[in-house]
Design an enzyme around this catalytic site. Structure first.
Site, PDB file in Angstrom:
ATOM      1  CD  GLU A  16      16.725  -2.910   1.845  1.00 25.08           C
ATOM      2  OE1 GLU A  16      16.636  -3.761   1.006  1.00 25.08           O
ATOM      3  OE2 GLU A  16      15.879  -1.941   2.171  1.00 25.08           O
ATOM      4  CG  ASP A  18      -2.074  -0.999   1.129  1.00 27.81           C
ATOM      5  OD1 ASP A  18      -2.291  -1.514  -0.102  1.00 27.81           O
ATOM      6  OD2 ASP A  18      -2.796  -1.438   2.042  1.00 27.81           O
ATOM      7  N   GLY A  52      14.739  -8.897  -8.888  1.00 29.44           N
ATOM      8  CA  GLY A  52      15.952 -10.238  -8.530  1.00 29.44           C
ATOM      9  C   GLY A  52      17.095  -9.603  -8.093  1.00 29.44           C
ATOM     10  NE  ARG A 103       5.293  -1.651  -5.039  1.00 29.15           N
ATOM     11  CZ  ARG A 103       4.796  -1.524  -6.218  1.00 29.15           C
ATOM     12  NH1 ARG A 103       5.425  -0.698  -7.143  1.00 29.15           N
ATOM     13  NH2 ARG A 103       3.632  -2.232  -6.720  1.00 29.15           N
TER      14      ARG A 103
END
Length: 997
Positions: free
Chosen positions: A93, A30, A60, A32
């Protein structure tokens, strides 16, 4: 002329290497599709290189590749949403982002989307529960504990950074606009405007960037120093434009000098500094608080900071006084008119902005005046006259070139004539800023005295005179030199840029433009004549100079000086003065009166406070009729006084330091009281052709350092008593009929220069055998003395064995010959015993090595050269000689075969040092220090050979450097030779002339 593109600089290849501008870290479909896609799109439209994590994972790209992408991004935007902690990848991250923030200062911008920053910081409610669940899905045991602890720390740090809360905005579009605006400000890819015509700029940029590259692993501070209008700011902008891309933050703050000592202005400067670097406002209440914020916010960031026109150390110490306040790789560039602030800050490198050469000056003027690189034939002479007037100062060339743009030939002629009388106000006002920045009236008085009276005079001479005026010139002169207002050229002479001279004189003229008699200093020919003829001098006048031609017939009355009660400095050339000399000021410290008209100095000429009397070309027969007591007199120069018969009685001159009686052809008596002068440093009796003897008292002078008897051809003996002169450094006795030279004077530990040119009676072979003995590899190390010169222009030398043995103590020697042929003969004799010791084939399998020595102020570049040579030898095979041959931005290379290299000294090369490198084959047991025995520098143009003993070679000092450079000039044909010990053979010899500023 265009500057080299930024991609051409190896500096841009330094780590970290940024690929992206922004990395967006988030999680959730959502978020994004709504907010992140909108933000991503607008960033790309703004030409911001942006990468988003989820999108790339779907394509990928592995997590490891994403981690590398994070490290290659200047900015990380973290979008915290309710689903953020559902992703292990997203949290890992986040850890990487915080790591990059702490290691190289990555900029982190958090966005709180439909949740409170407090919940993120302390992982409360559903946000914290989701974090626990994600951890248990991926880890267990100690790994789980470690992951949750690491994630919690990263979330805590990220949430504590000032960011945006979506609730504070009306809609997402408004928030996106705010974020993109902030990102653009932080990146700020817009180049600074440099100049329309960057003539000659590229070479300066390359040199400074080269130095920055050498310091790229630490916090690098570079100073750019020069007088006003010399192009410091232009250079700094050009460097900034070429290198700013790799930096996390950057700032170019102009006119730092405008900040005065008020505390609030320093605080304002700190706030401005922080905003320029971080593009975020900080409220700074005190200087100490500002320092703390700078350290806390910038200590991990790699920054580019330019502080332009910073002329006070207090301005700098509150912004960059501690290198620990900045991240490694930070570059700080400071431009200033005062080199002291750079020395106080201990910058890594000072780049001095010298004036432009004639060709570049003409081109710069022409681009502004004609929009072309060259003038048309009609304007050529006028354009060159303007170039001469500007003295290579870019500011002046730009101002006058722009002013003369599209003007007629008649206008050019009019402007050229006007500048001879009235300098351009726009130029002077800029230069005057340097004068007004001086701390006190004493410094200003020294500057004004020099620009009116002392340009071209010896620094020590002027300093003593101005000290006598109470101006504390020892420190004052140093300050003026450090601020670029005065220069000290070769032979210690004071020089000043012509426009600075005009600026100083204009300051004096402006105070009383219509009444020259009320000015503090008078130097303009017509003004001085008007004042003397009309007797309009006043108490304001402290200095007066009137230079007339020797054929002049003008006569002035001494009464004209009656009101000049404060006159300190008096310079008169061929001036006839009649009347009572008692009207001349009692405050005189300097009397320079070329062609003094009287047969003796009148008793009523008040000299009680005089420091220097210079009466060259005078009509004196006696200096004065009765002995005078001049307690402060240090300099007495009566040179070229053709009628002077005898020196004065020196008993009343206890402070005398220099006695110069050169070319007094009638002088036949030196008063015995000369032996009482305890402070005398120099006696110059050159070409006193009537002088037949010296009083024995002269040899009692313990303080005397220089004694010149050249041309005194009637003095037939140089007494052994000269050894009593224990301080004697220089002895010159050329073209005399001296019959005895005490050999012991050569072994004196103080003796540095002996010139016996024309001395008769020594054999032809004496000098060569002396040098061979002196260069012998078996000689023992001695305590070396200063460089010694033996002037051997006459080949007719006689045997003098004691002198031969004394030469083994010498540090260096300068041989002067009459002709190049004579020099070659001496050189062949010296070198014949110092060729290769055995043929190369006998040691062809032995190791190829090198030795490198440097002399002069070139440590920075010498180390770079040494690294280059070392790397080359490490990669080479045995018989390959890898000496760097390509000319580097900081040096010119000359390479020869064997033990010598010859070349012509380059023009316009302001050398800072010389490096001598020798590649040789040797036996394994040889050590590097055994390579050099002696170094010979042969100047075929000047017919000299400068020889340096092996002890000197391994420990060159500043005196050696000055000695070398005093004998080398542009255009001279020179050759360097190296003599060696046993057991090695030279392959190549290289000389690197280092000219980096």
């Amino acid at each position: 002329m265009e500057l080299a593109s930024s991609s051409s600089s190896s500096f841009l290849k330094s780590e970290p290497h940024f690929i992206y501008d922004v990395f967006i870290n988030f999680w959730g479909e959502d978020i994004r599709r709504k907010f992140v896609s909108h933000l991503h799109s607008v960033l790309l439209q703004a030409q911001v290189k942006t990468l988003i994590n989820e999108e790339n994972l779907q394509e990928g790209i592995t997590l490891e590749e994403n981690m590398r992408a994070i490290a290659a991004s200047k900015i990380a935007i973290i979008v915290f949403s309710k689903t953020y902690t559902e992703s292990t990848c997203c949290l890992r991250e986040l850890e990487k982002i915080i790591e990059c923030r702490e290691t190289f200062g990555q900029i982190v911008l958090p966005v709180f989307y439909e949740l409170y920053p407090f919940d993120v910081r302390y992982q409360q409610d559903d946000f914290g529960k989701s974090l626990e669940e994600t951890g248990h899905k991926s880890y267990s045991g100690e790994q789980l504990e470690h992951a949750l602890s690491s994630w919690s720390r990263a979330l805590n740090i990220a949430a504590s950074i000032t960011g945006w809360d979506v609730k504070d905005f009306r809609h997402d579009a408004e928030l996106v606009e705010e974020i993109v605006s902030r990102v653009q400000a932080l990146l700020d890819y817009k180049d600074l405007f440099i100049t329309q015509f960057p003539v000659g700029l590229e070479s300066h940029v390359e040199k400074v960037i080269g130095c920055i590259e050498n310091h790229s692993t630490k916090v690098c501070m570079i100073g750019i120093w020069g007088m006003g209008g010399s192009g410091k700011t232009t250079l700094a902008k050009a460097i900034y434009n070429q290198i700013y891309h790799p930096f996390i933050g950057k700032s170019f703050i102009e006119n730092v000098r405008e900040v005065r000592d008020q505390v609030n202005r320093h605080v304002d400067l700190q706030e401005k500094f922080l905003y320029e670097v971080l593009k975020s406002k900080f409220e700074v209440k005190t200087i100490g608080m500002g320092r703390s914020i700078i350290e806390n916010e910038l200590s991990k960031k790699r920054l580019l900071i330019v502080l332009d026109d910073a002329n006070e150390f207090c301005h700098l110490e509150n912004l960059c006084g501690n290198r620990g306040w900045f991240g490694q790789g930070t570059v700080i560039i400071i431009t200033t008119r005062d080199v002291r602030v750079l020395n106080q800050l201990k910058v890594d490198f000072v780049y001095k902005m010298d004036v432009m050469n004639e060709n570049d000056s003409l081109e710069l003027l022409c681009w502004h005046a004609f929009r072309d690189a060259k003038p048309s034939e009609d304007f050529n002479e006028l354009a060159r006259n303007i170039v001469t007037y500007c003295g290579g100062l870019p500011l002046a060339l730009v101002v006058l070139g722009s002013h003369l743009y599209d003007k007629t030939l008649e206008m050019w002629e009019s402007v050229t004539l006007k500048l001879q009388i009235f300098p351009d106000e726009r130029i002077l006002r800029n230069l005057e800023k340097g004068f007004e920045a001086l701390c006190d009236d004493m410094e200003k008085d020294i500057f004004l005295d020099v620009c009116c009276f002392f340009i071209g005079k010896d620094r020590g001479y002027v300093t003593e005179i101005l000290n006598g005026c109470g101006l504390h010139a020892d420190i004052g002169m140093t300050i003026l030199i450090e601020r670029g207002l005065i220069k000290v050229e070769r032979n210690n002479k004071l020089e000043m840029h012509p426009l600075l001279r005009d600026m100083g004189r204009d300051i004096i003229r402006r105070r009383w433009p219509k009444e020259p008699g009320k000015r503090s200093r008078l130097w303009f020919h017509e003004d001085v004549k008007h004042v003397l003829q009309n007797k309009t001098g006043s108490k304001a006048t402290e200095g007066l100079s009137l230079k007339l031609h020797s054929t002049n017939r003008d006569c002035f009355k001494a009464h004209a000086f009656k009101q000049m009660k404060r006159l300190r400095l008096l310079q008169l050339d061929h001036v006839q003065l009649v009347g009572d000399y008692g009207y001349l000021s009692k405050q005189l410290r300097w009397i320079c009166w070329q062609g003094f008209p009287s047969q003796y100095i009148p008793n009523n000429f008040h000299m009680e406070n005089v420091i220097a009397i210079d009466l060259k070309h005078s009509h004196l027969q006696l200096v004065w009729r009765q002995p005078r007591v001049l307690e402060g007199l240090k300099f007495l120069n009566l040179s070229h006084s053709k009628y002077l018969r005898e020196t004065p009685d020196f008993s009343g001159l206890p402070s005398l330091e220099q006695l110069i009686l050169k070319d007094c052809t009638s002088l036949c008596k030196v008063h015995p009281s000369i032996g009482d002068l305890c402070n005398l440093l120099l006696i110059n009796l050159r070409d006193c052709t009537s002088l037949t003897s010296l009083p024995k008292e002269v040899y009692k002078l313990k303080s005397l350092k220089t004694f010149n008897l050249s041309g005194c051809f009637k003095i037939d003996i140089l007494k052994e008593d000269i050894m009593q002169m224990e301080s004697l450094i220089t002895l010159i006795s050329e073209n005399t009929v001296v019959k005895q030279v005490p050999c012991s004077i050569v072994s004196s530990k103080h003796m540095a220069y002996i010139s016996l040119h024309g001395f008769e009676g020594l054999s032809h072979n004496f000098f060569s055998s002396t040098i061979r003995s002196w260069m012998s590899p078996t000689m023992n190390s001695q305590s070396y003395i200063s460089p010694l010169c033996l002037d051997t222009n006459n080949d007719n030398w006689g045997e003098l064995a004691p002198l031969h043995s004394c030469l083994t103590n010498l540090r260096s020697m300068l041989v002067q010959c009459d002709t190049e042929f004579q020099l070659s003969m001496q050189l062949n004799t010296i070198l014949v015993e110092y060729g290769a010791n055995f043929i190369e084939s006998r040691i062809s399998n032995h190791r190829l090595r090198f030795s490198l020595i440097g002399v002069g102020s070139c440590n920075e570049f010498f180390n770079t050269l040494s690294d280059n040579v070392s790397k080359g030898f490490a990669r080479s095979k045995c018989c390959d000689v890898p000496l760097p041959g390509d000319n580097h931005p900081y040096w010119l290379s000359h390479i020869g075969d064997g033990n010598s290299v010859s070349f012509t000294m380059p023009k316009d090369c302001d050398m800072k040092g010389i490096a001598l490198c020798v590649a040789y084959l040797s036996t394994p047991e040889m050590v590097a220090t055994e390579c050099f025995r002696s170094v010979l520098i042969v100047n075929y143009t000047k017919c000299t050979c400068h020889i340096h003993n092996h002890g000197t070679v391994m420990s060159f000092n500043d005196e050696d450097w000055h000695g070398i450079m005093s004998n080398l000039e542009s255009g001279d044909k020179v050759e360097f030779f190296v003599s060696c010990g046993h057991g090695l053979v030279f392959k190549n010899t290289a000389v690197y002339l280092i000219y980096g500023d």
